[in-house]
Write a protein that holds these residues in place. Structure first.
Motif, PDB file in Angstrom:
ATOM      1  N   THR A  54      -0.048   5.961  -5.021  1.00 18.07           N
ATOM      2  CA  THR A  54      -0.775   7.203  -4.732  1.00 18.07           C
ATOM      3  C   THR A  54      -1.930   7.373  -5.709  1.00 18.07           C
ATOM      4  N   ARG A  96       0.144  16.401  -7.485  1.00 23.22           N
ATOM      5  CA  ARG A  96       0.288  15.905  -6.112  1.00 23.22           C
ATOM      6  C   ARG A  96       1.132  14.636  -6.070  1.00 23.22           C
ATOM      7  N   LYS A  98       3.522  13.638  -8.083  1.00 26.63           N
ATOM      8  CA  LYS A  98       4.939  13.934  -8.295  1.00 26.63           C
ATOM      9  C   LYS A  98       5.541  14.686  -7.117  1.00 26.63           C
ATOM     10  N   ALA A  99       4.740  15.523  -6.478  1.00 30.20           N
ATOM     11  CA  ALA A  99       5.234  16.268  -5.315  1.00 30.20           C
ATOM     12  C   ALA A  99       5.540  15.315  -4.158  1.00 30.20           C
ATOM     13  N   LEU A 100       4.651  14.352  -3.929  1.00 32.24           N
ATOM     14  CA  LEU A 100       4.880  13.377  -2.861  1.00 32.24           C
ATOM     15  C   LEU A 100       6.133  12.546  -3.136  1.00 32.24           C
ATOM     16  N   ALA A 102       8.726  13.460  -4.950  1.00 27.24           N
ATOM     17  CA  ALA A 102       9.897  14.322  -4.794  1.00 27.24           C
ATOM     18  C   ALA A 102      10.237  14.532  -3.323  1.00 27.24           C
ATOM     19  N   GLU A 103       9.210  14.689  -2.484  1.00 25.68           N
ATOM     20  CA  GLU A 103       9.444  14.865  -1.047  1.00 25.68           C
ATOM     21  C   GLU A 103      10.116  13.634  -0.442  1.00 25.68           C
ATOM     22  N   GLN A 104       9.676  12.454  -0.862  1.00 24.56           N
ATOM     23  CA  GLN A 104      10.279  11.239  -0.317  1.00 24.56           C
ATOM     24  C   GLN A 104      11.718  11.100  -0.781  1.00 24.56           C
ATOM     25  N   SER A 105      11.993  11.491  -2.017  1.00 22.86           N
ATOM     26  CA  SER A 105      13.361  11.446  -2.525  1.00 22.86           C
ATOM     27  C   SER A 105      14.270  12.370  -1.711  1.00 22.86           C
ATOM     28  N   VAL A 106      13.769  13.562  -1.392  1.00 21.62           N
ATOM     29  CA  VAL A 106      14.539  14.504  -0.578  1.00 21.62           C
ATOM     30  C   VAL A 106      14.781  13.927   0.818  1.00 21.62           C
ATOM     31  N   ASP A 107      13.774  13.284   1.386  1.00 26.51           N
ATOM     32  CA  ASP A 107      13.914  12.667   2.711  1.00 26.51           C
ATOM     33  C   ASP A 107      15.017  11.610   2.714  1.00 26.51           C
ATOM     34  N   ARG A 110      18.325  13.308   2.861  1.00 22.41           N
ATOM     35  CA  ARG A 110      18.642  13.787   4.211  1.00 22.41           C
ATOM     36  C   ARG A 110      19.140  12.644   5.091  1.00 22.41           C
TER      37      ARG A 110
END
Length: 342
Positions: A54, A96, A98-100, A102-107, A110
């Motif tokens: 990124t 940005r 780190k946010a991306l 973190a979002e992938q880790s959450v995905d 799930r």
């Protein structure tokens, strides 16, 4: 009654080697538990591949924008004058990034939940070949029995006693995304893939970069012609490359970081990134007591189906030192589960 532990798999580590193998094992009918310490996705998602790519994409965009005028595309400020200066807001870039991640880790979490994989937060260690003891964040312990255990604990940045990161101005490649100020002069120690990536990215962001290489060229393990082209382009863009320059120590005095070389020379900057390679996360895991043979450097020895020397214990990913790529880790883990589950 039959021993149902044969259908149970415990995976220590939630990176590509861990979560990909968990998905395969669950789809093949096993009862799967992933013991995760640092966040699902591991370093590949949290601190390595996803963040670095990124950052590189951002730097490439800045390079393209800088050359837009040559294509006839101009930018103007609010008064209508042509804009001539580009600058980077590193705090926003890293927020940005780190946010991306973190979002992938959450995905990933799930997806594991949908596939009925249990995720346990804590640090796992072997207590014999078919038993894992997990120490939770609160210090509590639980024991997990399993027919197979997969070690997928990854690796961490290598440091030296004479070059200790402080997380502020002397940084490992895991710590760079906490930077909020733009370095006035960045020193990158190490010219392998990681060092070359960061040096090139920060240079493209408009930051002066000095790359310290102990070898005679950048990317010493890659194709010599490609390496020569990269180094020539980097120098043309303003990077200082110090070849055959071995680092002796890295010290900090206030806002100044000094890299001292073994030949007595020194280089000063505002920040330094240590790209000295990786060490496997295999200490204090009870591996050798369980019969797992470790190779030189602490890497776990595995065969062609990811088995270790201990019955029912497999290993995958950077902790094996086979080839430190997320895709290799994932395939090692899948192969282990295919083998164990027939």
């Amino acid at each position: 009654m039959p021993d149902r532990t044969v259908d149970k798999v415990v995976i220590i580590g939630g990176g590509p080697g861990g979560y990909e193998s968990a998905l395969v094992a669950s789809q093949l009918g096993a009862e799967v538990t992933v013991v995760d310490t640092d966040g699902l996705g591991g370093s590949a998602v949290i601190t390595d591949c996803v963040p670095s790519k990124t950052l590189i994409a951002t730097s490439e965009l800045m390079t393209e924008v800088a050359g837009a005028a040559e294509l006839g595309v101009n930018f103007h400020d609010v008064e209508g004058d042509a804009a001539t200066t580009l600058s980077v807001d590193l705090a926003r870039v890293n927020t940005r990034v780190k946010a991306l991640a973190a979002e992938q880790s959450v995905d990933i979490g799930r997806r594991l939940d949908r596939e009925n994989v249990t995720v346990v937060r804590g640090r796992g260690r072997l207590d014999g070949p078919e038993r894992v003891v997990v120490t939770g964040p609160d210090g509590s312990e639980q024991t997990l029995e399993a027919g197979a255990v997969l070690i997928a604990t990854g690796a961490s940045p290598r440091t030296l006693p004479s070059a200790q990161p402080d997380g502020e101005r002397i940084l490992t490649w895991e710590q760079v995304y906490d930077l909020t100020e733009v370095p006035t002069e960045l020193i990158v120690v190490g010219s392998g893939v990681t060092g070359a990536e960061f040096a090139s990215a920060y240079l493209a962001l408009g930051i002066p970069v000095t790359l310290v290489s102990s070898r005679d060229r950048v990317l010493p393990g890659e194709d010599a012609d490609a390496s020569a082209v990269l180094e020539e382009v980097s120098k043309r863009r303003g990077m200082k490359v110090l070849s055959r320059s071995r680092m002796e120590s890295v010290t900090r005095d206030g806002d100044v970081v000094t890299v001292t070389l073994t030949d007595g020379r020194s280089v000063q900057g505002s920040h330094c990134i240590l790209a000295l390679g990786s060490v496997p996360n295999t200490t204090d895991l009870g591996l050798e007591d369980a019969g797992v043979r470790l190779k030189d450097g602490g890497f776990v020895g595995v065969d062609r189906v990811s088995r270790t020397t201990a019955r029912g214990v497999y290993a995958a990913g950077d902790c094996t030192g086979v080839l430190m790529l997320a895709s290799v880790a994932a395939m090692q883990g899948r192969i282990a589960m295919y083998h164990f589950l027939g």
